[in-house]
Scaffold this active site. Structure first.
Site, mmCIF file in Angstrom:
data_model
loop_
_atom_site.group_PDB
_atom_site.id
_atom_site.type_symbol
_atom_site.label_atom_id
_atom_site.label_comp_id
_atom_site.label_asym_id
_atom_site.label_seq_id
_atom_site.Cartn_x
_atom_site.Cartn_y
_atom_site.Cartn_z
ATOM 1 N N CYS A 108 -9.721 49.702 8.606
ATOM 2 C CA CYS A 108 -9.957 51.139 8.445
ATOM 3 C C CYS A 108 -10.304 51.771 9.798
ATOM 4 C CB CYS A 108 -11.094 51.380 7.449
ATOM 5 S SG CYS A 108 -12.730 51.088 8.132
ATOM 6 N N ASN A 116 -16.525 41.764 3.085
ATOM 7 C CA ASN A 116 -17.045 43.114 2.828
ATOM 8 C C ASN A 116 -18.227 43.062 1.874
ATOM 9 O OD1 ASN A 116 -14.928 42.348 1.026
ATOM 10 N ND2 ASN A 116 -14.648 44.443 0.355
ATOM 11 N N CYS A 165 -13.545 50.571 11.486
ATOM 12 C CA CYS A 165 -13.418 49.218 12.052
ATOM 13 C C CYS A 165 -12.560 49.240 13.315
ATOM 14 C CB CYS A 165 -12.853 48.258 11.017
ATOM 15 S SG CYS A 165 -14.060 47.910 9.705
ATOM 16 N N CYS A 170 -17.388 46.948 5.879
ATOM 17 C CA CYS A 170 -16.152 46.166 5.855
ATOM 18 C C CYS A 170 -16.374 44.801 6.497
ATOM 19 C CB CYS A 170 -15.059 46.878 6.644
ATOM 20 S SG CYS A 170 -14.561 48.466 5.982
ATOM 21 N N GLU A 209 -20.266 45.657 -0.418
ATOM 22 C CA GLU A 209 -20.300 47.024 -0.956
ATOM 23 C C GLU A 209 -21.687 47.376 -1.480
ATOM 24 O OE1 GLU A 209 -17.021 47.293 -3.731
ATOM 25 O OE2 GLU A 209 -15.561 47.209 -2.090
ATOM 26 N N GLU A 247 -14.634 43.343 8.790
ATOM 27 C CA GLU A 247 -14.444 43.330 10.248
ATOM 28 C C GLU A 247 -15.721 43.734 10.974
ATOM 29 O OE1 GLU A 247 -12.558 44.686 7.911
ATOM 30 O OE2 GLU A 247 -10.548 45.143 8.630
HETATM 31 N N1 THU Z 1 -12.303 46.828 3.471
HETATM 32 C C1 THU Z 1 -12.579 45.895 4.440
HETATM 33 O O1 THU Z 1 -13.578 45.170 4.345
HETATM 34 N N2 THU Z 1 -11.719 45.789 5.479
HETATM 35 C C2 THU Z 1 -10.538 46.457 5.576
HETATM 36 O O2 THU Z 1 -9.821 46.268 6.544
HETATM 37 C C3 THU Z 1 -10.142 47.404 4.526
HETATM 38 C C4 THU Z 1 -11.189 47.749 3.547
HETATM 39 C C5 THU Z 1 -13.189 46.909 2.296
HETATM 40 C C6 THU Z 1 -14.043 48.125 2.204
HETATM 41 C C7 THU Z 1 -14.303 48.185 0.702
HETATM 42 O O3 THU Z 1 -15.355 47.293 0.398
HETATM 43 C C8 THU Z 1 -13.030 47.627 0.097
HETATM 44 O O4 THU Z 1 -12.394 46.895 1.128
HETATM 45 C C9 THU Z 1 -12.086 48.685 -0.451
HETATM 46 O O5 THU Z 1 -11.828 49.655 0.493
#
Ligand code: THU
Length: 160
Positions: free
Chosen positions: A112, A62, A115, A73, A64, A75
């Site tokens: 999420c 991920n 994704c 994310c 941010e 995925e």
């Molecule tokens: N996140 C992912 O990368 N994949 C997931 O399946 C769940 C959430 C990330 C998004 C954000 O950067 C952090 O996790 C918290 O939500």
């Protein structure tokens, strides 16, 4: 009386002693890359490893952003990269792992909604399910045979 439409969904729980060699490789790659996630705001580090039909494996984490909704994310990052570079090679399975910064134990993670919709897109593109494996803190893998198990009643067809 109104008619009801009911769908049943299920996940397979795979104990660590039953992990396949392929699961082990994908989990190792996802675990390795989660350490370099850019997650200064949530402290939630996610790694995703994607297997394509030709055996190629891609991994991403991920990323941010100070403007929170801009973040992506793991995925979607891995699917976008792999599908941009190998648009004709079918994705077979994706493995997702997560940890909280500073902790050694895995965190529970499921994709999420965005994704899930993205995984759906590539299932539709290749007309084939993508297996989704999510690692649990206790070393079990939760396996969905395809996005239908995580996103029933999904949006799929613009033309009706
Ligand atoms: N996140 C992912 O990368 N994949 C997931 O399946 C769940 C959430 C990330 C998004 C954000 O950067 C952090 O996790 C918290 O939500």
């Amino acid at each position: 009386m109104n008619r009801k439409i009911e769908l049943t969904v299920s996940l397979e729980v795979v104990q660590q002693k039953n992990w396949s060699e392929q699961d082990k490789i994908l989990i190792a790659k996802a675990t390795n890359i989660l350490e370099s996630a850019h997650a200064p705001y949530s402290g939630f580090l996610v790694g995703a490893a994607l297997l394509l039909e030709n055996g190629a494996i891609f991994a991403a984490n991920n990323q941010e952003n100070v403007s929170f909704p801009v973040g992506i994310c793991a995925e979607r990052a891995v699917l976008s990269y792999a599908m941009a570079n190998h648009p004709d090679i079918r994705p077979v399975k994706i493995v997702i792992v997560a940890k909280r910064k500073g902790e050694s134990e895995f965190a529970t993670v499921t994709p999420c909604g965005l994704c899930r919709q993205t995984i759906n897109e590539y299932e539709v593109k290749f007309n084939s399910p993508i297996e989704i494996s999510m690692l649990n803190p206790n070393g079990e893998i939760l396996k969905a045979s395809g996005i239908e198990q995580l996103l029933p009643f999904r949006f799929n067809n613009l033309k009706g």
